[in-house]
Design a protein around this motif. Structure first.
Motif, PDB file in Angstrom:
ATOM      1  N   GLY A  90       1.271  -1.357   0.223  1.00  0.00           N
ATOM      2  CA  GLY A  90      -0.296   0.089   0.151  1.00  0.00           C
ATOM      3  C   GLY A  90       0.584   1.386  -0.477  1.00  0.00           C
ATOM      4  O   GLY A  90       0.930   2.178  -0.811  1.00  0.00           O
ATOM      5  N   ARG A  91       2.146   1.508   0.680  1.00  0.00           N
ATOM      6  CA  ARG A  91       2.695   2.648   0.378  1.00  0.00           C
ATOM      7  C   ARG A  91       3.887   2.764  -0.003  1.00  0.00           C
ATOM      8  O   ARG A  91       4.236   4.153  -0.579  1.00  0.00           O
ATOM      9  N   ILE A  92       4.269   2.158  -0.714  1.00  0.00           N
ATOM     10  CA  ILE A  92       5.288   1.469  -1.901  1.00  0.00           C
ATOM     11  C   ILE A  92       4.861   1.511  -3.257  1.00  0.00           C
ATOM     12  O   ILE A  92       5.038   1.826  -4.382  1.00  0.00           O
ATOM     13  N   LEU A  93       3.860   0.298  -3.527  1.00  0.00           N
ATOM     14  CA  LEU A  93       3.773   0.067  -4.761  1.00  0.00           C
ATOM     15  C   LEU A  93       2.455   0.649  -4.895  1.00  0.00           C
ATOM     16  O   LEU A  93       2.402   0.638  -6.753  1.00  0.00           O
ATOM     17  N   VAL A  94       1.393   0.760  -4.641  1.00  0.00           N
ATOM     18  CA  VAL A  94       0.216   2.002  -5.284  1.00  0.00           C
ATOM     19  C   VAL A  94       0.335   2.682  -5.296  1.00  0.00           C
ATOM     20  O   VAL A  94      -0.060   3.550  -6.499  1.00  0.00           O
ATOM     21  N   PRO A  95       1.943   3.706  -4.750  1.00  0.00           N
ATOM     22  CA  PRO A  95       2.140   4.824  -4.864  1.00  0.00           C
ATOM     23  C   PRO A  95       2.997   4.786  -6.342  1.00  0.00           C
ATOM     24  O   PRO A  95       2.919   5.500  -7.221  1.00  0.00           O
ATOM     25  N   PHE A  96       3.689   3.905  -6.755  1.00  0.00           N
ATOM     26  CA  PHE A  96       5.060   3.479  -7.216  1.00  0.00           C
ATOM     27  C   PHE A  96       3.897   3.436  -9.116  1.00  0.00           C
ATOM     28  O   PHE A  96       4.303   4.434  -9.965  1.00  0.00           O
ATOM     29  N   LEU A  97       2.922   2.803  -8.883  1.00  0.00           N
ATOM     30  CA  LEU A  97       2.136   1.770 -10.177  1.00  0.00           C
ATOM     31  C   LEU A  97       0.899   3.716 -10.153  1.00  0.00           C
ATOM     32  O   LEU A  97       0.677   4.021 -12.013  1.00  0.00           O
ATOM     33  N   PHE A  98       0.742   4.364  -9.465  1.00  0.00           N
ATOM     34  CA  PHE A  98      -0.192   5.467 -10.116  1.00  0.00           C
ATOM     35  C   PHE A  98       0.750   6.582  -9.804  1.00  0.00           C
ATOM     36  O   PHE A  98       0.492   7.322 -10.980  1.00  0.00           O
ATOM     37  N   GLY A 132      10.298   1.473  -6.815  1.00  0.00           N
ATOM     38  CA  GLY A 132      10.218   0.184  -7.640  1.00  0.00           C
ATOM     39  C   GLY A 132      11.100  -0.646  -7.235  1.00  0.00           C
ATOM     40  O   GLY A 132      11.190  -1.210  -6.323  1.00  0.00           O
ATOM     41  N   ASN A 133      12.676  -0.454  -7.259  1.00  0.00           N
ATOM     42  CA  ASN A 133      13.636  -1.321  -6.378  1.00  0.00           C
ATOM     43  C   ASN A 133      14.062  -1.230  -4.867  1.00  0.00           C
ATOM     44  O   ASN A 133      13.479  -2.031  -4.178  1.00  0.00           O
ATOM     45  N   ILE A 134      12.871  -0.199  -3.870  1.00  0.00           N
ATOM     46  CA  ILE A 134      12.767  -0.228  -2.773  1.00  0.00           C
ATOM     47  C   ILE A 134      11.947  -1.649  -2.342  1.00  0.00           C
ATOM     48  O   ILE A 134      12.093  -2.513  -1.889  1.00  0.00           O
ATOM     49  N   PHE A 135      10.342  -2.133  -3.392  1.00  0.00           N
ATOM     50  CA  PHE A 135       9.549  -2.404  -3.097  1.00  0.00           C
ATOM     51  C   PHE A 135      10.554  -4.181  -3.615  1.00  0.00           C
ATOM     52  O   PHE A 135      10.119  -5.050  -2.939  1.00  0.00           O
ATOM     53  N   THR A 136      10.527  -3.870  -3.878  1.00  0.00           N
ATOM     54  CA  THR A 136      11.438  -5.492  -4.642  1.00  0.00           C
ATOM     55  C   THR A 136      12.213  -5.484  -3.455  1.00  0.00           C
ATOM     56  O   THR A 136      13.125  -7.287  -3.485  1.00  0.00           O
ATOM     57  N   TYR A 137      14.014  -4.512  -2.790  1.00  0.00           N
ATOM     58  CA  TYR A 137      14.432  -4.795  -2.030  1.00  0.00           C
ATOM     59  C   TYR A 137      13.543  -5.751  -0.653  1.00  0.00           C
ATOM     60  O   TYR A 137      13.789  -6.765   0.138  1.00  0.00           O
ATOM     61  N   PHE A 339      -9.726   9.527  -0.771  1.00  0.00           N
ATOM     62  CA  PHE A 339      -9.310   8.683  -1.774  1.00  0.00           C
ATOM     63  C   PHE A 339      -8.083   8.896  -2.314  1.00  0.00           C
ATOM     64  O   PHE A 339      -7.319   7.959  -3.253  1.00  0.00           O
ATOM     65  N   LEU A 340      -7.472   9.842  -1.781  1.00  0.00           N
ATOM     66  CA  LEU A 340      -6.450  10.372  -2.708  1.00  0.00           C
ATOM     67  C   LEU A 340      -5.135   9.805  -1.921  1.00  0.00           C
ATOM     68  O   LEU A 340      -3.835   9.792  -2.237  1.00  0.00           O
ATOM     69  N   ARG A 341      -5.163   9.764  -0.199  1.00  0.00           N
ATOM     70  CA  ARG A 341      -3.867   9.665   0.305  1.00  0.00           C
ATOM     71  C   ARG A 341      -3.714   8.720   0.505  1.00  0.00           C
ATOM     72  O   ARG A 341      -1.879   8.382  -0.213  1.00  0.00           O
ATOM     73  N   PRO A 342      -4.311   7.394  -0.204  1.00  0.00           N
ATOM     74  CA  PRO A 342      -2.998   5.892  -0.562  1.00  0.00           C
ATOM     75  C   PRO A 342      -2.276   6.265  -1.803  1.00  0.00           C
ATOM     76  O   PRO A 342      -1.137   5.555  -1.954  1.00  0.00           O
ATOM     77  N   LEU A 343      -2.871   6.920  -2.470  1.00  0.00           N
ATOM     78  CA  LEU A 343      -2.552   6.847  -3.763  1.00  0.00           C
ATOM     79  C   LEU A 343      -0.924   7.799  -3.890  1.00  0.00           C
ATOM     80  O   LEU A 343       0.685   7.768  -4.946  1.00  0.00           O
ATOM     81  N   PHE A 344      -0.757   8.731  -2.624  1.00  0.00           N
ATOM     82  CA  PHE A 344       0.670   9.451  -2.799  1.00  0.00           C
ATOM     83  C   PHE A 344       1.313   9.175  -1.256  1.00  0.00           C
ATOM     84  O   PHE A 344       2.143   9.599  -0.236  1.00  0.00           O
ATOM     85  N   GLY A 345       0.976   7.528  -0.789  1.00  0.00           N
ATOM     86  CA  GLY A 345       1.904   7.263   0.503  1.00  0.00           C
ATOM     87  C   GLY A 345       1.182   7.076   1.623  1.00  0.00           C
ATOM     88  O   GLY A 345       1.520   6.964   2.796  1.00  0.00           O
ATOM     89  N   LEU A 346       0.509   7.904   1.837  1.00  0.00           N
ATOM     90  CA  LEU A 346      -0.402   8.434   3.684  1.00  0.00           C
ATOM     91  C   LEU A 346      -1.557   7.649   3.568  1.00  0.00           C
ATOM     92  O   LEU A 346      -2.203   6.453   2.623  1.00  0.00           O
TER      93      LEU A 346
END
Length: 351
Positions: A90-98, A132-137, A339-346
């Motif tokens: 939720g905190r990394i992959l979702v903002p990355f894709l968005f 993307g790197n961080i989520f992979t790690y 609804f915007l908050r999780p798109l920016f990692g919040l």
């Protein structure tokens, strides 16, 4: 896993690193080669500005990878592996894709528009490659981290604590990163984005950051004791890089310089920044959305300000102000819209 008090210095270093990122990216717009790496470049160059930026560019991104690994250590204290993966998704992959599909295309459009190119929709990881790197790690290293959590008194955990509680740990860090630089042999050391060098360097920094915090007080006492030695050696290596090698020092030497700067940043950060407050609470929340948004406002400001007949330092300050104000003003909207908050990692929770 040993429970420790909150490390506010790590939060401050994350905030400061994002602030330096903004300054660094604005500075690229005043270099003759800026357009070659996808930035809007001013005709009013300011090449001397690149001297301090050259000092930053060998350690600013690795520092963020170290800090991210430290963050996972603290996250593991209160989460099992499912909870960690869900939280990081939720905190990394979702903002990355968005960001890849909704934010980066905006500044690509602005760049192409400025240079009179055909400007259409074009998705790209852009500056969000870091996420993307961080989520992979997290996926790759979580088994090791959870093993260490479950075997805090085991041989491996004790070995890590012993190693980084004495100078051998620092030398092991230097040797490992120098080996990465020698084996991968990047054309330019500071080109981390979407390169194998950036990936492996980030993986190592993420792991070592975790180990630094795992090692606890002995590691902190060690770097505090040597903090001025780190500064002196880092400064000497920077001067050698600039004067002797004309910025193009061997990669292994740049990796050593990078780590001495990072050791010093951690030492001085722990000594002077390990305190909270309202400013940190606000900036810590804002840092992630600002990072995601900053290229849009940077390009928007550059597009119009670079057309003005003003000296480069004035243009630099104006673009920096537009970028900062635009990011924080937008953040004030984002943090109030659920609804915007999780798109920016919040977190979903609104103010």
């Amino acid at each position: 896993m040993t429970t420790t008090n909150r490390r506010y210095d790590i939060d401050w270093l994350r905030v400061i690193a994002i602030g330096l990122l903004l300054i660094y990216h604005v500075a690229i717009g005043f270099q003759t080669w800026g357009v070659m790496i996808g930035f809007i470049a001013s005709t009013k160059t300011w090449e001397s500005l690149w001297i301090p930026m050259s000092m930053l560019n060998v350690w600013r991104i690795p520092l963020l990878f170290f800090v991210s690994g430290m963050g996972v250590y603290f996250a593991l204290r209160r989460r099992n592996w499912k909870e960690l993966l869900m939280e990081r998704t939720g905190r990394i992959l979702v903002p990355f894709l968005f960001g890849m599909f909704a934010i980066v295309p905006i500044h690509i459009y602005l760049w192409k528009s400025y240079y009179k190119m055909t400007a259409g929709y074009e998705y790209n990881p852009g500056h969000l490659w870091f996420l993307g790197n961080i989520f992979t790690y997290v996926l790759v290293l979580s088994p090791i981290f959870f093993y260490l959590k479950g075997h805090d008194d085991g041989k491996l955990a004790k070995g890590i604590k012993w190693l980084f509680g004495n100078p051998l740990g620092l030398f092991a860090t230097l040797a490992t990163f120098a080996a990465e630089a020698w084996l991968v042999n990047p054309g330019i050391y500071s080109l981390y984005a979407t390169t194998w060098h950036g990936f492996f360097l980030g993986l190592l920094a993420f792991f070592f950051g975790f180990c630094f915090v795992l090692s606890g007080q002995p590691f902190l006492e060690l770097i505090l004791k040597w903090k001025w030695i780190f500064v002196v050696i880092g400064s000497a290596l920077f001067v050698i890089r600039m004067v002797v090698f004309k910025q193009m020092a061997p990669n292994y030497l740049q990796s050593i310089e990078s780590n001495f700067w990072i050791f010093s940043v951690f030492a001085f950060g722990y000594k002077y920044l390990n305190h909270g407050g309202k400013a940190l609470a606000y900036l810590s929340q804002a840092a992630y959305p600002v990072y995601i948004l900053h290229m849009v406002f940077l390009y928007l400001g550059s597009k119009y300000i670079f057309q003005l007949d003003l000296p480069a330092p004035v243009q630099f300050l104006m673009v920096l102000v537009v970028t900062s104000v635009g990011c924080f003003a937008t953040y004030e909207v984002i943090r109030r819209v659920k609804f915007l908050r999780p798109l920016f990692g919040l977190k979903w929770k609104s103010v």
